[in-house]
Design an enzyme around this catalytic site. Structure first.
Site, PDB file in Angstrom:
ATOM      1  N   LYS A 259       0.846  -1.198   0.000  1.00 40.61           N
ATOM      2  CA  LYS A 259       0.000   0.000   0.000  1.00 40.61           C
ATOM      3  C   LYS A 259       0.878   1.243   0.000  1.00 40.61           C
ATOM      4  O   LYS A 259       1.934   1.247   0.635  1.00 40.61           O
ATOM      5  CB  LYS A 259      -0.843   0.029   1.288  1.00 40.61           C
ATOM      6  CG  LYS A 259      -2.025  -0.899   1.282  1.00 40.61           C
ATOM      7  CD  LYS A 259      -2.884  -0.688   2.527  1.00 40.61           C
ATOM      8  CE  LYS A 259      -3.986  -1.700   2.628  1.00 40.61           C
ATOM      9  NZ  LYS A 259      -5.016  -1.588   1.568  1.00 40.61           N
ATOM     10  N   ARG A 333     -10.340 -11.357   1.453  1.00 38.49           N
ATOM     11  CA  ARG A 333     -11.227 -12.356   0.817  1.00 38.49           C
ATOM     12  C   ARG A 333     -10.597 -13.743   0.835  1.00 38.49           C
ATOM     13  O   ARG A 333     -11.297 -14.738   0.835  1.00 38.49           O
ATOM     14  CB  ARG A 333     -11.584 -11.882  -0.605  1.00 38.49           C
ATOM     15  CG  ARG A 333     -10.420 -11.759  -1.527  1.00 38.49           C
ATOM     16  CD  ARG A 333     -10.751 -10.950  -2.779  1.00 38.49           C
ATOM     17  NE  ARG A 333     -10.822  -9.514  -2.522  1.00 38.49           N
ATOM     18  CZ  ARG A 333     -11.161  -8.609  -3.433  1.00 38.49           C
ATOM     19  NH1 ARG A 333     -11.482  -8.982  -4.656  1.00 38.49           N
ATOM     20  NH2 ARG A 333     -11.198  -7.330  -3.123  1.00 38.49           N
TER      21      ARG A 333
END
Ligand code: BES
Ligand code: ZN
Ligand code: ZN
Length: 484
Positions: A259, A333
């Site tokens: 990130k 996920r």
């Protein structure tokens, strides 16, 4: 700790440091408003969330548009904000019964307890609040007084719900060095001491033996081992089995798909789903809800290093499906996929996962709203309705066949990211759908709490930082279900 007690006395008879009076719909003629002239002189109009402390009569006046439950909650927390810096130790307030007796007593207590949460764990000089108690007088603003019995029930529910929310906030606000996966497991184990609650903690060997390779891959570059946490609350003769699954990323650096630094800060909050499901189970056990409730947490840390999982890797999930990793920052996920497979082995009547899953959900709905996804329209609508009653904002995001095609992979069964930059909250939900068996499609809800879980600005009765998103909505929803 702030205590809230009920009193059968009239508001004016209560011996406290100050009174709180809500000015409903700008009505300055109500008998509790003793300072009409002065209020007008001070320019107080009684608009929603407007506050004024009148030292001469020791009264905190708070504007409140109506007797709507959420208005009352907000007004209660505003009143505390107003006295925060004072030396007042005790306050009293009357009741403001709205459409449903008890509901606004609950709202007042929730507003007070949620508004009084203070996160000072990492401050070297702590300034504990002076306010110790609030007396809730069972004298009503306009209606016949509600009974001590129903007020006691409302107080108990509100206390359990607000305290669970604050418990969840406290976990989320904890820094990644302190709240590692095993530290999160220890907190869960403490909940195991509650009546009818047990806690199992599984380590990396269990994950390996059970083929939970997607979950394992996410944690691989972390120095902290992952944990699968499984809390169970079992009352006598439960009406349903409700299973919660929470994303517990104690830190999300993005992994090799790192990130940018401005997006990395606040990623300690990527364990908000986990904290929420733990808070929900805590309150459910305290309130002795008539459901068997499970809280399953996938606790991991998404880091970088020579051992990190990589874009281009293919992972085999617990149900045998292969996943092409195209972005290591879409890690939640992967952890949830394996945890959802584990959860379905327990044959749930209802299956709810909660996760700070996508930035796209925040883009779609804004920072204050939870995205609700799933196949069952009735279930989704019932949840959104309960959420609204709880004061939490949520909205449904619809699946569709075209978005479904965007997570196809040429090398594996499915890709962990979409091929389009649009609709990312829904494609993430559709990814999870691949791990929901046909028998559970209509029993499943996916809640993306990426927006409301954590905010670096206070809003409503939420202070800077973690809000405890999802806790109140789910408890209101289960309280509704218990009535059916
Ligand atoms: N934990 C983040 C999602 C998130 C973003 C939560 C902002 C709270 C605030 C998640 O793991 C993530 O990084 N998702 C990616 C997915 C993308 C790579 C498909 C995102 O949203 O950018
Ligand atoms: Zn991520
Ligand atoms: Zn994440």
């Amino acid at each position: 700790m702030l205590t809230i007690e009920l009193s059968p006395k009239k508001l004016e008879e209560e011996n406290v440091d100050a009174k709180i009076v809500l000015v409903i719909a700008k009505d300055l003629d109500h008998k509790w408003v003793r300072d009409k002239e002065m209020l007008i002189r001070m320019g107080f109009k009684g608009e929603s969330e407007e506050i004024l402390f009148m030292p001469t009569s020791n009264t905190v006046y708070v504007g409140c548009d109506s007797l709507d439950t959420e208005e009352v909650r907000l007004a209660a927390s505003k009143a505390l904000e107003c006295v925060k810096k004072t030396n007042l130790r005790s306050l009293a307030i009357g009741t403001y019964t709205g459409e449903c007796p008890g509901q606004n007593v609950k709202a007042l207590v929730e507003g007070f307890l949620l508004g009084s949460y203070l996160f000072d764990t990492y401050k070297s000089k702590k300034e504990p609040p002076k306010l110790e108690r609030i007396v809730l007088c069972l004298e009503d603003y306009a209606r016949p007084n509600i009974s001590m019995e129903s007020a006691t029930k409302a107080l108990k529910e509100a206390k359990a719900i607000a305290e669970a929310t604050n418990f969840s906030r406290q976990i989320v606000n904890g820094i990644p060095n302190d709240i590692t996966p095993s530290a999160l497991a220890s907190i869960a184990q403490e909940l195991g001491e509650l009546k009818n609650v047990t806690c199992k903690v599984m380590d990396e060997h269990f994950l390996q033996e059970n083929g939970m390779n997607a979950f394992l891959a996410v944690n691989r570059a972390s120095i902290h081992p992952p944990r699968l946490i499984h809390l169970t609350y079992t009352p006598k003769n439960p009406k349903k089995r409700i299973i919660y699954v929470g994303k517990g990323l104690t830190y999300d650096s993005g992994g090799l798909s790192l990130k940018p630094s401005e997006h990395m800060v606040t990623m300690k909050a990527d364990k908000s789903g986990a904290a929420a499901v733990m808070g929900i189970l805590k309150a459910a056990a305290t309130l002795e809800l008539p459901f068997e409730i499970h809280a399953i947490v996938g606790a991991a840390e998404n880091m970088i290093g020579g051992n990190a999982y990589k874009p281009d890797d293919v992972l085999v999930a617990k149900n045998g499906k292969t996943i092409e990793v195209r972005n290591t920052d879409a890690e939640g996920r992967l952890v949830l996929a394996d945890c959802l497979c584990y959860a379905q082995e327990l044959k749930p009547d209802l299956l709810i996962d909660m996760a700070t899953l996508t930035g796209a959900c925040v883009v779609a709905l804004g920072e204050f709203t939870t995205g609700v996804m799933g196949h069952n329209e009735v279930l989704k609508n019932a949840f959104v309705n309960a959420s609204t009653n709880s004061g939490e904002l949520s909205a449904t995001l619809p699946f569709n066949r075209y978005l479904k095609k965007l997570i196809k992979s040429s090398v594996a069964d499915i890709s962990n990211i979409s091929s389009s930059r649009y609709g990312g909250a829904i494609t993430a939900g559709l990814f999870l759908d691949h791990f929901i068996e046909d028998a559970y499609k209509d029993k499943w809800l996916h809640l993306d709490i990426a927006g409301p879980a954590y905010r670096e600005n206070a809003w409503g009765y939420n202070p800077f930082g973690a809000s405890g998103a999802g806790v109140r909505a789910n408890l209101y929803w289960m309280l509704d279900l218990a009535k059916d």
